[in-house]
Motif scaffolding. Structure first.
Motif, PDB file in Angstrom:
ATOM      1  N   ASP A 163      37.746  39.686  45.106  1.00  0.00           N
ATOM      2  CA  ASP A 163      38.917  40.344  44.530  1.00  0.00           C
ATOM      3  C   ASP A 163      40.099  40.300  45.497  1.00  0.00           C
ATOM      4  N   SER A 178      39.416  44.404  37.277  1.00  0.00           N
ATOM      5  CA  SER A 178      38.137  44.619  36.601  1.00  0.00           C
ATOM      6  C   SER A 178      37.285  43.361  36.682  1.00  0.00           C
ATOM      7  N   TYR A 210      34.244  40.813  34.980  1.00  0.00           N
ATOM      8  CA  TYR A 210      33.572  40.346  33.771  1.00  0.00           C
ATOM      9  C   TYR A 210      32.338  39.547  34.199  1.00  0.00           C
ATOM     10  N   LYS A 230      32.013  44.025  30.839  1.00  0.00           N
ATOM     11  CA  LYS A 230      33.170  44.357  31.681  1.00  0.00           C
ATOM     12  C   LYS A 230      32.861  45.609  32.499  1.00  0.00           C
ATOM     13  N   ASP A 240      34.327  48.130  36.091  1.00  0.00           N
ATOM     14  CA  ASP A 240      35.359  48.306  37.106  1.00  0.00           C
ATOM     15  C   ASP A 240      34.794  47.879  38.459  1.00  0.00           C
ATOM     16  N   LEU A 265      32.528  49.243  31.283  1.00  0.00           N
ATOM     17  CA  LEU A 265      33.765  49.440  30.528  1.00  0.00           C
ATOM     18  C   LEU A 265      33.720  48.871  29.120  1.00  0.00           C
TER      19      LEU A 265
END
Length: 325
Positions: free
Chosen positions: A158, A209, A211, A222, A224, A230
């Motif tokens: 990320d 987020s 996946y 999905k 977080d 989610l």
């Protein structure tokens, strides 16, 4: 008023007819319906072999901010790098267990500094290399405990540099620091919300987020960044919006999804809510390795790259919105 001569009368009639014609309304036409969303191939490269630009089982993909395309060339035990048009740039790796060697690299990801993260299905490890292929560090060992790995197939990084690894046989996702320190894990074998069954690869969305291609649950899940569930999309089947072993997903800035649906041999385009928009099928291929597509990744311009392990090829696609040319 003087009378018009015969030639002048003819000229006046011609002028009046021309004026009348110009005043006539165009016939009404049916408005054109906008074209359906679709994929268009803009480039393709690769063939079977061990030479530069050739592949034997291309798997995961990543695209740098500069547009360089990194490919995990699994059976050739290496990472290959190309420009966005498919020109070969460089490669590194060799078959072996020593640091810097690979046995089956399954996925590749890039951190904000351009360092390259590679997960190896056979070595149960994560290797981190600089953009030129120099080994920086390696972590992971076989097992089911914290920080241990069982056939990792996906890796993502990320914007904060945190690393996410999906494990095929441990049915989970683990989160690490860039140095390999364990932070969290979630999943576990099952079909409930947040559980996984032989997961494929991971994608980090622009909003942070995650996946996960939950392959044998035939869905995309999905989460977080802490692993909180989610949502999920998909079910088992061959119809629009259904999947057979989805193995990878790319997330666009607007939240749309592009799913590599390996068992149905096509790429599916879904809206942010999971509604089917379009599909693209790879060329037909006869042979024992008809398992394509294997992975999908997007670049900063919105182009998509798909690895096809059946044909040992990479495709570059453009997703065309409805009504676009």
């Amino acid at each position: 008023m003087a009378l018009l001569k015969e030639g002048e009368k003819v000229a006046l009639v011609v002028v009046l007819l021309a004026l009348l014609a110009s005043c006539q309304r165009e016939p009404l036409r049916e408005p054109q319906a906008p074209s359906e969303p679709a994929y268009r191939v803009v480039a393709q490269w690769g063939e079977t072999g061990r030479g530069p630009g050739q592949f034997d089982g291309p798997q995961g993909l990543a695209v740098s901010a500069a547009g360089e395309v990194f490919v995990a060339d699994a059976e050739n035990c290496r990472i290959q790098v190309f420009d966005s048009a498919g020109k070969f740039l460089r490669a590194w790796g060799r078959c072996g267990d020593a640091p810097g060697g690979f046995r089956k690299p399954m996925d590749v990801a890039l951190d904000p500094q351009g360092n390259v993260y590679v997960v190896d299905f056979m070595l149960d490890s994560v290797q981190v290399l600089d953009p030129g292929g120099k080994l920086l560090r390696r972590w992971g060992r076989s097992g089911k405990g914290r920080g241990e790995l069982a056939s990792p197939v996906g890796v993502a990084v990320d914007a904060a540099g945190k690393v996410y690894v999906s494990e095929f046989y441990n049915h989970r996702v683990q989160k690490f620091t860039a140095e390999g320190k364990w932070l969290a894990a979630w999943g576990g074998e099952g079909s409930g919300e947040g559980q996984l069954h032989y997961p494929g690869r991971i994608a980090v969305a622009p909003d942070g987020s995650l996946y996960v291609a939950d392959a044998h649950n035939y869905r995309i899940q999905k989460f977080d960044a802490t692993g909180k569930f989610l949502g999920a999309w998909g079910s088992s089947g061959t119809w629009q919006g259904q999947f057979q072993d989805p193995v990878d997903v790319a997330v666009m800035p607007d939240g749309a999804l592009h799913v590599a649906d390996s068992g149905n041999f096509h790429l599916q385009w879904l809206s942010p809510e999971g509604k089917f928009r379009a599909e693209w099928k790879l060329p037909e291929h006869q042979g024992p390795k008809f398992q394509s597509p294997a992975a999908v990744a997007r670049d900063a311009q919105g182009f998509l790259y798909v690895s096809d392990i059946a044909n040992n090829r990479i495709y570059k696609l453009k997703a065309i919105e409805g009504g676009a040319q």
